[in-house]
Design an enzyme around this catalytic site. Structure first.
Site, PDB file in Angstrom:
ATOM      1  N   GLU A  72       8.854  40.191 -20.142  1.00  0.00           N
ATOM      2  CA  GLU A  72       8.460  38.784 -20.239  1.00  0.00           C
ATOM      3  C   GLU A  72       7.330  38.604 -21.239  1.00  0.00           C
ATOM      4  OE1 GLU A  72       6.675  34.895 -19.534  1.00  0.00           O
ATOM      5  OE2 GLU A  72       5.674  36.843 -19.367  1.00  0.00           O
ATOM      6  N   ASP A 130       5.736  43.520 -16.236  1.00  0.00           N
ATOM      7  CA  ASP A 130       4.990  43.945 -17.423  1.00  0.00           C
ATOM      8  C   ASP A 130       3.745  43.092 -17.607  1.00  0.00           C
ATOM      9  OD1 ASP A 130       6.758  41.783 -18.025  1.00  0.00           O
ATOM     10  OD2 ASP A 130       6.493  42.135 -20.166  1.00  0.00           O
TER      11      ASP A 130
END
Length: 394
Positions: free
Chosen positions: A142, A77
């Site tokens: 994250e 991400d």
């Protein structure tokens, strides 16, 4: 220094990095990055599975058995790009200009993820019967709240008896050039929100004591003056920074009924979060600001410095392949290493230069990107082939 990557090796990591960057995986979206990686690693002989939690995608790939077990940790991400008009080229259309690859995630951390994949493929082709275990854990959570990513996967690994002996995290650790800084630990991160309640009223008639801003003034000054004498050779002293002060209705003739003070603490392993909370609560009580409440959230415990063979293996790889003496460091923010390090698992972070992460026109130098797969492969070899005995006994 080692032989420079061949043109085929350069093309391979550039192609995969660009393919990953082109997928708009704004947290917690994965946008197909992990299935792409899963297909490649399955073809390389790794056992691959998805461990999805809520709306978060987590990928676990594994090869070999027993100790030593080196786990590579990363995320697919990225943070939002902001207004695309501010970018010199579209953030999800990777472009190379003057030897630099631009795109959201170029440094944080799709280049490292691509390099992990290439390193694993090369390592397994050369050493199909290697000792120990090598694994890769990727998450799409994250950059977000980090509740359903690595934090959620670790208990599952513990339950299965699959916890690693050491973790290599591909976060952008470098300052000026690849490998000049490696992270061997991290400070913890604590979010505090102090609410002080008063009585909303007309500024012409309100009692000063009813105004929570008046009552909080001395306390706010005390928070800013807090000093923590807990630094050591590896970690700087704990620090507190006020991030937001919020009060009022927006009108200039109404006193606020409530004041919020948001602050962040970056603590080192010498001071526990519960001791810090106790100190802050006593400070508030001594200031006597009236009716108050404190919200206390630990988003990451401090960990390190990393022990065992991993730091030395990483430093040796940087010296031999990059011709650089790496500086061990514990600065910066947090990473998914925070879910392994506090459990006593050595964690080292090594990745690209971090100068442009989360910024407009995020980028990585192509000449440094193409060195990453070989660097990661050398570390895997060092841990599983020559570093195995010391890792297993550490």
């Amino acid at each position: 220094m080692a032989t420079a990557p061949s043109q085929a090796e350069r093309d391979a990591v550039l192609t995969l990095a660009r393919e990953l960057i082109s997928r708009a995986s704004v947290t917690p979206e994965d946008a197909g990055c992990q299935p792409l990686i899963a297909d490649r690693l399955e073809a390389a002989g790794m056992a691959v599975e998805s461990i999805d939690v809520e709306d978060v995608h987590n990928l676990l790939a594994r090869h070999g058995s027993g100790s030593p077990h080196l786990m590579l940790v990363g995320h697919t991400d990225v943070v939002p790009p902001g207004p695309e008009s501010n970018w010199a080229s579209p953030p999800f259309e990777p472009e190379i200009r003057d030897g630099v690859l631009y795109g959201r995630g170029a440094a944080d951390m799709k280049s490292s993820v691509a390099a992990f994949v290439l390193a694993l493929e090369a390592f397994l082709e050369a050493h199909p019967d290697h000792p120990g275990t090598v694994s890769l854990l990727l998450t799409s959570d994250e950059e977000g709240p980090a509740r359903h990513g690595v934090r959620a996967v670790v208990p599952e690994l513990e339950k299965r008896g699959m916890m690693p002996d050491a973790c290599l995290v591909g976060e952008p650790s470098s300052r000026d050039r690849l490998g000049d800084v490696i992270r061997i630990g991290r400070r913890g991160s604590i979010q505090g929100r102090l609410t002080i309640r008063g009585i909303q009223g007309h500024t012409a008639y309100a009692d000063p004591r009813d105004n929570p801003v008046h009552r909080a003034g001395p306390l706010l000054a005390e928070l800013g003056r807090l000093d923590f004498d807990d630094g050591d050779e590896f970690f700087p002293p704990t620090r507190l920074q006020v991030s937001n002060v919020r009060a009022g209705t927006g009108a200039d003739n109404v006193t606020p009924g409530e004041l919020e003070i948001w602050f962040n603490l970056r603590n080192n392993p010498n001071t526990r979060s519960d001791a810090l909370e106790s100190r802050i609560r006593h400070l508030i009580e001594d200031a006597d600001p009236g009716d108050w409440a404190l919200s206390w959230r630990v988003s990451g415990e401090p960990f390190g410095p990393a022990s065992g063979p991993l730091p030395g293996v990483v430093e040796t790889a940087c010296r031999e392949l990059l011709g650089i003496e790496s500086k061990p460091d514990t600065g910066g923010g947090t990473s998914d290493g925070r879910f392994f390090g506090p459990l006593g698992i050595p964690v080292v972070e090594l990745g690209p230069v971090n100068a442009t992460i989360h910024q407009v026109d995020e980028c990585i130098a192509v000449d440094e990107l193409v060195l990453l797969p070989g660097l990661y492969r050398r570390i895997i070899e060092g841990m599983l082939k020559s570093g195995g005995a010391s890792c297993a006994s550490s």
